[in-house]
Design an enzyme around this catalytic site. Structure first.
Site, mmCIF file in Angstrom:
data_model
loop_
_atom_site.group_PDB
_atom_site.id
_atom_site.type_symbol
_atom_site.label_atom_id
_atom_site.label_comp_id
_atom_site.label_asym_id
_atom_site.label_seq_id
_atom_site.Cartn_x
_atom_site.Cartn_y
_atom_site.Cartn_z
ATOM 1 N N SER A 139 -35.991 34.156 21.958
ATOM 2 C CA SER A 139 -34.896 33.063 22.674
ATOM 3 C C SER A 139 -35.559 32.769 24.175
ATOM 4 O O SER A 139 -36.056 33.755 24.804
ATOM 5 C CB SER A 139 -33.445 33.579 22.793
ATOM 6 N N TYR A 152 -28.516 40.879 25.123
ATOM 7 C CA TYR A 152 -28.986 39.948 24.359
ATOM 8 C C TYR A 152 -30.657 39.365 25.081
ATOM 9 O O TYR A 152 -31.413 39.453 24.343
ATOM 10 C CB TYR A 152 -28.094 38.638 24.034
ATOM 11 N N LYS A 156 -34.316 40.159 23.522
ATOM 12 C CA LYS A 156 -35.098 39.393 23.400
ATOM 13 C C LYS A 156 -36.177 39.231 23.947
ATOM 14 O O LYS A 156 -37.515 39.151 23.467
ATOM 15 C CB LYS A 156 -34.445 37.917 23.302
HETATM 16 N N1 LIG Z 1 -28.572 29.046 18.204
HETATM 17 C C1 LIG Z 1 -29.063 28.946 19.055
HETATM 18 O O1 LIG Z 1 -28.865 28.241 20.051
HETATM 19 C C2 LIG Z 1 -30.310 30.079 19.420
HETATM 20 C C3 LIG Z 1 -31.304 29.659 20.458
HETATM 21 C C4 LIG Z 1 -32.189 30.567 20.962
HETATM 22 C C5 LIG Z 1 -32.602 31.534 19.888
HETATM 23 N N2 LIG Z 1 -31.513 31.910 18.594
HETATM 24 C C6 LIG Z 1 -32.041 32.847 17.783
HETATM 25 O O2 LIG Z 1 -32.270 32.369 16.458
HETATM 26 C C7 LIG Z 1 -31.765 33.393 15.491
HETATM 27 C C8 LIG Z 1 -30.805 32.472 14.513
HETATM 28 O O3 LIG Z 1 -29.670 32.109 15.385
HETATM 29 P P1 LIG Z 1 -28.431 31.245 14.729
HETATM 30 O O4 LIG Z 1 -27.881 30.719 15.892
HETATM 31 O O5 LIG Z 1 -28.931 30.488 13.760
HETATM 32 O O6 LIG Z 1 -27.511 32.338 13.991
HETATM 33 P P2 LIG Z 1 -26.287 32.282 13.259
HETATM 34 O O7 LIG Z 1 -25.773 31.193 13.017
HETATM 35 O O8 LIG Z 1 -25.214 33.286 13.769
HETATM 36 O O9 LIG Z 1 -26.725 32.891 11.736
HETATM 37 C C9 LIG Z 1 -27.108 34.236 11.732
HETATM 38 C C10 LIG Z 1 -27.545 34.362 10.262
HETATM 39 O O10 LIG Z 1 -27.939 35.821 10.210
HETATM 40 C C11 LIG Z 1 -26.685 36.305 9.164
HETATM 41 N N3 LIG Z 1 -26.535 37.772 9.838
HETATM 42 C C12 LIG Z 1 -25.590 37.886 11.031
HETATM 43 N N4 LIG Z 1 -25.730 39.248 11.049
HETATM 44 C C13 LIG Z 1 -26.407 40.035 10.116
HETATM 45 C C14 LIG Z 1 -26.950 41.143 9.960
HETATM 46 N N5 LIG Z 1 -26.202 42.204 10.718
HETATM 47 N N6 LIG Z 1 -27.190 41.555 8.959
HETATM 48 C C15 LIG Z 1 -27.835 40.534 8.189
HETATM 49 N N7 LIG Z 1 -27.537 39.355 8.186
HETATM 50 C C16 LIG Z 1 -26.824 39.005 9.253
HETATM 51 C C17 LIG Z 1 -25.541 35.499 9.159
HETATM 52 O O11 LIG Z 1 -24.935 35.616 7.874
HETATM 53 P P3 LIG Z 1 -23.636 36.928 7.729
HETATM 54 O O12 LIG Z 1 -22.812 36.485 8.848
HETATM 55 O O13 LIG Z 1 -23.140 36.648 6.336
HETATM 56 O O14 LIG Z 1 -24.319 38.169 7.889
HETATM 57 C C18 LIG Z 1 -26.338 34.079 9.113
HETATM 58 O O15 LIG Z 1 -26.716 33.916 7.730
HETATM 59 C C19 LIG Z 1 -31.303 34.477 16.093
HETATM 60 O O16 LIG Z 1 -32.286 35.486 16.541
HETATM 61 C C20 LIG Z 1 -31.030 33.849 17.516
HETATM 62 O O17 LIG Z 1 -30.911 34.908 18.742
HETATM 63 C C21 LIG Z 1 -30.434 30.990 18.335
#
Ligand SMILES: NC(=O)c1ccc[n+]([C@@H]2O[C@H](COP(=O)([O-])OP(=O)(O)OC[C@H]3O[C@@H](n4cnc5c(N)ncnc54)[C@H](OP(=O)(O)O)[C@@H]3O)[C@@H](O)[C@H]2O)c1
Length: 253
Positions: A139, A152, A156
């Site tokens: 991130s 976090y 990261k």
């Molecule tokens: N969104 C942003 O703005 C952003 C920006 C920079 C980086 N990122 C990074 O991108 C990645 C994805 O982010 P996102 O925002 O798409 O996340 P998200 O919407 O929270 O989606 C997370 C996914 O992972 C699953 N999950 C969560 N905890 C889990 C666990 N302990 N074991 C197995 N599966 C799990 C969730 O399903 P369940 O709840 O059913 O497990 C869901 O399918 C992360 O590494 C995040 O740090 C995100």
């Protein structure tokens, strides 16, 4: 450009929604065969059905990546079912928060350890591939001060260092390892939708910091992942690729 992903076997963690789901959809669209997980069995089943309906070759499993034994068993079973593993994308994160020391353990166990355990469990398959690729989701919070001194952000950052050093270690086996650092990504049901509803001032300030005035989308992140994961990115290893629409301000050279 043909990325060369057709027939490649890919494993993605945390992929029923958001960025992970878009990564699976993009890899499937490129002709890869994909195994993915999330905790909710129902949501995994829904995602498998939707992706298969589009002609995708996918398998899904319900597992919590924080449970080291169950996670390792899932990775091994998925690699066997796919017939190997050419691409690994550790995408799950415990997310932000700084209410207690619990956050540090959670972010260490989920963000860092699930990535390390996954790389270790799949490394023999990635070596056998001859074109193995790991894309670790970090991130922009790791590379510039953001919000608060959260676990976090620090975890990261650990992932970026790990990606670089692992890339040096396994390069002789033709395994490439890169980190990808997205800036803020907005989607329905995601963290930024929640922040918009609970902290409008912070949401607006973040939006103002992005020169073109819009958040990224999961699909835009997924396209970068597909490229980095593909043989088309054969020269890129040990990098931290920032995909943030100009959100970060530091000059790095
Ligand atoms: N969104 C942003 O703005 C952003 C920006 C920079 C980086 N990122 C990074 O991108 C990645 C994805 O982010 P996102 O925002 O798409 O996340 P998200 O919407 O929270 O989606 C997370 C996914 O992972 C699953 N999950 C969560 N905890 C889990 C666990 N302990 N074991 C197995 N599966 C799990 C969730 O399903 P369940 O709840 O059913 O497990 C869901 O399918 C992360 O590494 C995040 O740090 C995100």
């Amino acid at each position: 450009m043909d990325l060369g992903l057709r027939g490649k076997k890919a494993i993605v963690t945390g992929a029923t929604k958001g960025i992970g789901r878009a990564i699976v959809e993009q890899l499937v669209a490129e002709g890869a065969e994909v195994g993915f997980c999330a905790r909710s069995e129902d949501e995994v089943a829904e995602a498998v059905t939707a992706l298969k309906a589009k002609g995708g070759h996918v398998i899904g499993g319900a597992v919590n990546v924080r449970d080291g034994e169950a996670y390792k068993a899932w990775l091994e079973a998925t690699a066997r079912a796919l017939g190997g593993c050419d691409v690994f994308v550790p995408n799950v994160s415990a997310g932000g928060g700084m209410d207690s020391e619990k956050n540090w353990w959670k972010n260490f166990e989920i963000d860092v350890l699930h990535t390390v355990r996954g790389c270790e469990a799949l490394m023999e398959d990635l070596k056998k591939s001859g074109q193995g690729a790991v894309v670790i989701i970090s991130s922009t919070n790791a590379i510039e001060t953001f919000a608060a001194p959260m676990a976090y952000n620090a975890m990261k950052a650990a992932l970026i260092t790990y990606a670089k050093q692992l890339s040096q270690f396994v390069g002789k086996h033709n395994v490439r390892v890169n980190a990808l650092s997205p800036g803020p990504v907005y989607f329905e049901g995601g963290a930024w939708e929640m922040i918009k509803g609970t902290n409008q001032k912070f949401y607006d300030a973040t939006l103002r910091a992005i020169p073109c005035g819009r958040f990224g989308t999961p699909e835009e992140v997924a396209r970068v992942v597909a490229f980095l994961a593909s043989p088309a990115a054969s020269l890129i290893t040990g990098a931290n690729v920032v995909a943030d629409n100009g959100f970060t301000k530091g000059v790095r050279y």
